[in-house]
Design a protein around this motif. Structure first.
Motif, short mmCIF file in Angstrom:
data_model
loop_
_atom_site.label_atom_id
_atom_site.label_comp_id
_atom_site.label_asym_id
_atom_site.label_seq_id
_atom_site.Cartn_x
_atom_site.Cartn_y
_atom_site.Cartn_z
N PHE A 196 0.87 -1.09 -0.05
CA PHE A 196 -0.10 0.07 -0.10
C PHE A 196 0.84 1.20 0.12
O PHE A 196 0.71 2.03 -0.74
N VAL A 197 1.83 1.15 0.94
CA VAL A 197 2.74 2.57 1.11
C VAL A 197 3.43 2.78 -0.20
O VAL A 197 3.44 3.95 -0.49
N TRP A 198 4.29 1.96 -0.68
CA TRP A 198 5.11 2.13 -1.78
C TRP A 198 4.24 2.42 -3.28
O TRP A 198 4.65 3.18 -3.91
N SER A 199 3.34 1.52 -3.37
CA SER A 199 2.26 1.87 -4.52
C SER A 199 1.54 3.07 -4.67
O SER A 199 1.71 3.77 -5.63
N SER A 200 1.18 3.35 -3.28
CA SER A 200 0.63 4.80 -3.33
C SER A 200 1.57 5.88 -3.62
O SER A 200 1.30 6.83 -4.29
N THR A 201 2.79 5.81 -3.16
CA THR A 201 3.95 6.46 -3.24
C THR A 201 4.28 6.61 -5.05
O THR A 201 4.53 7.84 -5.35
N SER A 202 4.34 5.57 -5.25
CA SER A 202 4.35 5.62 -6.91
C SER A 202 3.56 6.58 -7.89
O SER A 202 3.68 6.93 -8.71
N ASP A 203 2.27 6.66 -7.14
CA ASP A 203 1.38 7.60 -7.94
C ASP A 203 2.05 9.02 -7.83
O ASP A 203 1.81 10.00 -8.58
N LEU A 204 2.82 9.53 -6.82
CA LEU A 204 3.35 10.73 -6.60
C LEU A 204 4.65 10.81 -7.41
O LEU A 204 5.08 11.81 -8.08
N ARG A 249 6.34 5.30 -11.45
CA ARG A 249 6.49 3.91 -11.40
C ARG A 249 8.06 3.63 -11.51
O ARG A 249 8.53 2.73 -10.76
N LYS A 250 8.78 4.27 -12.65
CA LYS A 250 10.19 3.82 -12.66
C LYS A 250 10.99 4.14 -11.67
O LYS A 250 11.89 3.56 -11.07
N ASN A 251 10.60 5.47 -11.22
CA ASN A 251 11.56 5.64 -9.85
C ASN A 251 11.31 4.74 -8.69
O ASN A 251 12.48 4.81 -7.85
N ILE A 252 10.32 4.39 -8.55
CA ILE A 252 9.93 3.64 -7.27
C ILE A 252 10.44 2.31 -7.44
O ILE A 252 11.26 1.70 -6.58
N GLY A 277 6.70 -4.06 -5.10
CA GLY A 277 6.87 -4.35 -6.74
C GLY A 277 5.74 -4.91 -7.37
O GLY A 277 5.11 -4.90 -8.23
N PHE A 278 4.98 -5.81 -6.39
CA PHE A 278 3.81 -6.59 -6.97
C PHE A 278 2.64 -5.56 -7.02
O PHE A 278 1.69 -5.63 -8.13
N ALA A 279 2.35 -4.66 -6.05
CA ALA A 279 1.21 -3.88 -5.94
C ALA A 279 1.59 -2.75 -7.02
O ALA A 279 0.58 -2.09 -7.61
N THR A 280 2.72 -2.35 -7.35
CA THR A 280 3.12 -1.26 -8.09
C THR A 280 2.73 -1.46 -9.58
O THR A 280 2.60 -0.78 -10.59
#
Length: 450
Positions: free
Chosen positions: A298-306, A309-312, A352-355
């Motif tokens: 949840f935390v990292w995939s939500s961060t990827s919205d900001l 995806r490539k950076n995360i 990685g899975f969630a993103t």
């Protein structure tokens, strides 16, 4: 394929005013259940003792389950898109629960092959269909926040072991017998069938003309976010698909190697120290990894919205390699360092899975994202074999050579560092999809559920 009326997509189109926030709980009912797979290490030692298995053998049900997850997701992805999430969730419920029941029969009769075929084969099909069943639907309901939406649901898969690990340990007790393990499998099958059915009943799909109020502001084109659509067949022809396949495979291999052997690994690692790890503490470690696996989704995939995806993924792969390096260099000198590094690695594994679904949506659009996601999960199948094979195989060979403690795993950790570096390079190669692979404007609506 004819779909019964109750399960048909046409029966679950949401009426006007229906809230999209009911979809994540429906998805969670499936993912929290099938996420039990991450607690398999709790069953490993009891199965080894009662059925006379090696560490490599006791990992076979889990390995086959992950292989079948990827294969069923790949071959079933198009059917999931066509028949809808309720059909897919129902199929997942039947298969996953039946897998436990067959495993119970296998243990009760002393037929380990039936445990492998049941939990790994039949149950693995339930894992694959269940895993992808809500993804496309969530992205369609949340085009404005795809990373967050898929993170909410997929975190359930990472968090399933948080429930299953202590629950299974309590059933097995301190000295489990064949009867205890068979009963545990039986109860798991029944309880998960009931819980997963809730998701089958709740889930809905949006009407073709539905749009969220915030969609216009949130979906403006960005450098790595395409407004075009790519079919599943064309996606396979792009280098982007195969770069992401490598990224997923290697990131999963690095995480699953720890997760599949978590309980015996921490026990072995600190076995000859002044404070060895008890069985209960090892089970607690599995639950802790499950918690970070879940929260990372949840935390990292939500961060990827900001941050994108490539950076995360740069963060997952680069920092993950450094964390493995820390474990390799500190060996068993600090439990705190070992546990914290393992927790972060598992949070990147889950993230990685969630993103991934949002990354696919950015590159290929929403047209057949569920089918593309299913095909990409064959990388998970490969990693499901590769990760345990590296860790279990090397540990068994080192044990046969008379080594103990951290020496059982050191070589595995250095291999994982190398794999994560290769994954980092593959992520750097991802570029926007060329226009020649795009679907003609106006045609995607006709085949969007194909």
């Amino acid at each position: 394929m004819a779909v019964p009326g109750f399960l048909a997509r046409s029966r679950i189109v949401a009426p006007p005013g229906w809230t999209r926030w009911l979809v994540p709980p429906a998805a969670l009912s499936i993912h929290l259940s099938i996420g039990q797979a991450y607690a398999w290490s709790v069953f490993k030692t009891p199965l080894e003792k009662t059925l006379g298995l090696s560490g490599t053998q006791s990992g076979l049900p889990f390995q086959l389950g992950i292989v079948m997850l990827g294969l069923s997701a790949a071959f079933g992805g198009t059917l999931v898109e066509k028949n809808g999430p309720r059909w897919a969730m129902a199929v997942a419920t039947v298969c996953f629960s039946a897998g436990f029941l067959l495993a119970a029969l296998g243990v009760a009769t002393g037929q380990f092959w039936l445990v492998v075929a049941g939990y790994g084969g039949v149950g693995g099909i339930g894992l694959g269909i269940g895993y992808i069943s809500p993804v496309s639907t969530l992205i369609k309901w949340f085009p404005d926040r795809p990373g967050m939406a898929t993170g909410i649901a997929i975190m359930g898969f990472g968090g399933g072991a948080l429930i299953a690990s202590p629950w299974s340990s309590a059933m097995l007790g301190t000295s489990p017998t064949t009867g205890d393990i068979a009963t545990a499998f039986l109860i798991h099958g029944i309880v998960y069938a009931v819980f997963m059915t809730l998701g089958v009943l709740i889930v809905r799909v949006p009407a073709d003309d539905w749009r969220p109020a915030r969609a216009a502001a949130q979906t403006a084109a960005k450098p790595m976010i395409s407004t075009a659509n790519v079919s599943a067949a064309n996606a396979l022809k792009t280098p982007q698909f195969w770069c992401l396949w490598i990224v997923l495979c290697l990131n999963v291999t690095a995480g699953i190697g720890i997760l599949e052997k978590a309980a015996p690994m921490i026990s072995d690692f600190f076995k000859h120290t002044s404070a060895p790890v008890s069985t209960a503490s090892a089970a607690g470690f599995v639950a802790l990894l499950s918690l970070t696996n879940m929260l990372g989704r949840f935390v990292w995939s939500s961060t990827s919205d900001l941050v994108g995806r490539k950076n995360i993924y740069r963060f997952y792969l680069g920092v993950g390699a450094l964390l493995y390096l820390v474990i390799a260099l500190t060996t068993n000198s600090s439990k705190l360092v070992f546990v914290l590094c393992a927790m972060l690695i598992l949070s990147f594994y889950g993230g990685g899975f969630a993103t991934l679904p949002a990354y696919l949506k950015d590159l290929f659009g929403t047209y057949q994202v569920g089918a593309i996601h299913g095909r990409l999960l064959t990388a998970w199948s490969a990693a499901g074999v590769l990760g345990p094979l590296i860790v279990d195989g090397i540990a068994d060979s080192q044990k046969a050579a008379g080594k103990t403690g951290p020496d059982l795993y050191q070589l595995s950790f250095w291999i994982m560092i190398g794999l994560l570096v290769v994954g980092f390079v593959a992520n750097e190669c991802v570029r926007p999809v060329k226009e020649k692979f795009h679907e003609p404007t106006g045609q995607t609506a006709v085949g969007s559920e194909a």
